[in-house]
Design an enzyme around this catalytic site. Structure first.
Site, short mmCIF file in Angstrom:
data_model
loop_
_atom_site.label_atom_id
_atom_site.label_comp_id
_atom_site.label_asym_id
_atom_site.label_seq_id
_atom_site.Cartn_x
_atom_site.Cartn_y
_atom_site.Cartn_z
N LYS A 75 -12.26 -4.06 -4.03
CA LYS A 75 -13.49 -4.06 -3.22
C LYS A 75 -14.67 -3.45 -3.98
O LYS A 75 -15.27 -2.47 -3.55
CB LYS A 75 -13.29 -3.34 -1.88
CG LYS A 75 -12.26 -3.99 -0.97
CD LYS A 75 -12.24 -3.36 0.42
CE LYS A 75 -11.24 -3.98 1.35
NZ LYS A 75 -9.84 -3.66 1.08
N PHE A 76 -15.00 -4.07 -5.10
CA PHE A 76 -16.15 -3.61 -5.89
C PHE A 76 -17.40 -3.70 -5.02
O PHE A 76 -17.55 -4.63 -4.22
CB PHE A 76 -16.32 -4.49 -7.13
CG PHE A 76 -15.21 -4.34 -8.12
CD1 PHE A 76 -15.18 -3.26 -8.99
CD2 PHE A 76 -14.17 -5.26 -8.16
CE1 PHE A 76 -14.14 -3.12 -9.91
CE2 PHE A 76 -13.13 -5.13 -9.08
CZ PHE A 76 -13.12 -4.06 -9.95
N ASP A 119 0.84 -1.21 0.00
CA ASP A 119 0.00 0.00 0.00
C ASP A 119 0.87 1.25 0.00
O ASP A 119 0.82 2.06 0.94
CB ASP A 119 -0.94 -0.02 1.21
CG ASP A 119 -1.85 -1.23 1.20
OD1 ASP A 119 -2.01 -1.85 0.13
OD2 ASP A 119 -2.42 -1.56 2.26
N ARG A 173 1.83 -3.37 6.37
CA ARG A 173 2.84 -2.57 7.08
C ARG A 173 3.82 -3.41 7.87
O ARG A 173 4.96 -2.99 8.07
CB ARG A 173 2.12 -1.53 7.97
CG ARG A 173 1.52 -0.39 7.16
CD ARG A 173 0.50 0.41 7.94
NE ARG A 173 -0.75 -0.33 8.11
CZ ARG A 173 -1.81 0.13 8.77
NH1 ARG A 173 -1.76 1.31 9.33
NH2 ARG A 173 -2.91 -0.61 8.87
N THR A 210 -2.44 -5.25 -4.46
CA THR A 210 -2.28 -3.82 -4.74
C THR A 210 -3.55 -3.06 -4.43
O THR A 210 -4.65 -3.63 -4.41
CB THR A 210 -1.97 -3.63 -6.25
OG1 THR A 210 -2.99 -4.28 -7.02
CG2 THR A 210 -0.62 -4.18 -6.63
#
Ligand code: S5P
Length: 283
Positions: A95-96, A40, A239, A63
């Site tokens: 995330k459609f 990210d 992260r 991604t």
């Protein structure tokens, strides 16, 4: 037939009808890695550099292509080349969540043309099953796979109870063959006993070895909790892997930061695989 949690990735790959899910299971087995890195970052070169650094340790790169400020089509060409060089698949975490017709346009068109390069994508079931058929129309002929967001990792998420169950029911009855699993925190397809109907993958974010959460509701569990205790298939780590790049120290010394990124990649890979072997009783 036994619970999916007791089957090897290899045996599941052999009978998986969805091309993207099959390729992912085969890649997991070949690389002995159930690690997906979530990259990210907001610029193209960092995105490519992280993928190049952790590529050898991951089965999948996730991604958020819409956060990349200098996105161009060369980025997806280079990302695709890295996926071939290092042997990983690509998952655009889009995330459609719109009606089928709109989701299908968002998936095929625009600047990102997600379906043309992303092996796997995901959708919320909020609009109902039309979102699946809209996306399947585009992705299924290309051999792509779709994950439904059945559960989320963030505190207070509304993805629970009958909503989660509806995701499982829709996945099991999907006739397009395009739905290949879930984003979920647990083995949602086996709540009522072994899933003998259709093999579905569970990819799980909210994974961290060093911290329990962030300031915006994210909640972390360990690879062992996710893979062994909860019976999920793939750990998604963001992260926890690339975090060193975000610190002032990391920005000042990128070389040292990338060394840390590589170390974290192999650390999470090892932890995820050990948890899988422990789940099978092989450790
Ligand atoms: O429930 C979810 C679903 C997803 S896909 N919780 C999540 O955190 N994600 C994604 O996983 C999120 O959008 C982010 O890209 C990644 C987690 O990143 P991390 O830095 O917290 O590991």
């Amino acid at each position: 037939m036994s619970s999916i949690t007791l089957q090897t990735y290899a045996s599941r790959a052999a009978k998986q009808p969805n091309a993207a899910a099959k390729a992912l299971l085969e890649c997991i087995e070949r690389k002995q890695s159930n690690l997906c890195v979530s990259v990210d970052v907001t610029n193209k070169q960092d995105l490519l550099d992280v993928c190049d650094a952790v590529g050898p340790d991951v089965c999948l790169v996730k991604t958020h292509i819409d956060i990349v400020e200098d996105f161009d089509i060369d980025l997806v060409q280079q990302l695709t080349a890295l996926s071939q060089k290092h042997d990983f698949l690509i998952f655009e975490d889009r995330k459609f969540a719109d009606i089928g017709n709109t989701a299908s346009l968002q998936y095929s068109s625009g600047v990102h043309k997600i379906a043309s390069w992303s092996h796997i994508t995901n959708a919320h079931l909020v609009p109902g099953p039309g979102v699946i058929s809209g996306l399947a129309k585009v992705g299924q002929p290309l051999g792509r796979g779709l994950l439904l967001l059945a559960e989320m990792s963030s505190a207070g998420a509304l993805t629970k109870g009958s909503y989660t169950q509806a995701c499982v029911d829709e996945a099991k009855k999907d006739t397009t063959g395009f739905v290949c699993g879930f984003i979920a925190m647990s083995r949602v397809d086996e709540r009522e006993g072994p899933n003998t109907e259709r093999d579905l993958l569970i990819l799980t974010p909210g994974v961290g070895l060093d911290v329990k959460g962030d300031a915006m509701g994210q909640q972390y569990r360990t690879p062992d909790q996710v893979i062994r205790e909860s019976g999920c298939d793939v750990i998604i780590v963001g992260r926890g892997i690339y975090g060193a790049l975000m610190t002032e120290e990391g920005k000042a010394d990128k070389k040292a930061a990338f060394d840390k990124v590589r170390q974290q990649g192999s650390r999470y890979k090892k932890a995820g695989w050990e948890a899988y072997l422990a789940r099978l009783g092989q450790k």
